[in-house]
Design a protein around this motif. Structure first.
Motif: not given
Lengths: 184, 184
Positions: B131-149
């Protein structure tokens, strides 16, 4: 062109079959790739990659791999791994190379060698916050392929062009991707 | 806030000194990062990273590192390494993590642990050409951090936000980069 004897090690028939199968099953085409990162000390971190989701279920690489990243000694770091921006170049080179092999197989072109160098130019005044007109990331990336295979220069260039056209990493780098970062 | 006792392993003074030095020497801030890729067989390649250019001269990592990339078995490949798109996630997670440690040091915040997961969603109908409407790469990237400081949730969120603001890989993924591919 003796296509039957061409063997670049890519199972093109399986990919064509997958394409047919996924035409009628768009849900199965939805993949999630993952990585888990742990800060070690300073700018050094290790990132593990093993599981992913695709074809409607959890999947796993045969083995888990852990990647060290750090900044080099000239940035007063310990150089315990390559820099994060270099990982992007690894992804780009390997993505285009896999594509070239697959397209060559599909076109009946026997490859003997595919080598490339990738260079990414970056002005570090961006990340150091010296000049807000300087971007943090790469200004330009150049990939140079040297290919030995049973095809004309023009056919080899067409292989590379087709690989670019279908490369996930090339798309990610050349076009904007939505990235959400959150703290839980 | 006892800044003298905060130690995240980042030499912030050296970075601040570098910033001052490079303000007056923009040529030295021009870096070139490199990788060399060799096709092995099928979709498997190895990419070597060791040398780079910066501060006006050739530089080298303490050791050279070689990275295997391949496609997984469900794509009829041999899974001899992680996929190229996963390398991009390794770069993103490690870049943001290094930034968090550096910013925390600069702000006098002691970190105890920084963990994250990165997930990139990709519809493989793009790379398969369904489907040429679908991109080759990522649609979305999500980064979730858990930080103890030693900081409030708000301060930790501000650390992450500042790291994003100065992250080279975050910039490369979220904004377009000019990529030239050629065959010699």
């Amino acid at each position: 062109m003796a296509m039957a004897t061409v063997n670049n090690g890519v199972n093109v028939q399986a990919l064509l079959d997958a394409r047919e199968a996924l035409k009628g099953a768009p849900e199965a085409a939805k993949f999630t790739w993952r990585a888990s990162c742990k800060w070690q000390n300073g700018t050094h971190s290790t990132t593990d990659v093993q599981s992913f989701f695709g074809l409607g279920q959890e999947q796993r690489h045969k083995t888990g791999t852990s990647f060290d990243a750090d900044h080099p000694e000239i940035f007063a770091s310990e150089d315990k791994g390559i820099t994060p921006v270099e990982y992007v170049l690894v992804g780009l080179a390997s993505c285009l190379t896999a594509g070239i092999a697959a397209v060559a197989q599909n076109r009946g072109i026997q490859l003997r060698s595919v080598e490339s160098t990738v260079e990414g130019k970056m002005d570090i005044r961006g990340i150091l916050g010296i000049d807000s007109d300087v971007r943090n990331g790469y200004d330009d990336v150049k990939v140079t392929f040297k290919i030995d295979g049973d095809a004309s220069k023009k056919e080899l260039e067409a292989l590379v062009a087709q690989s670019q056209k279908r490369s996930a990493v090339y798309d990610v780098i050349t076009n904007p991707v939505n990235v959400i970062v959150e703290v839980v």
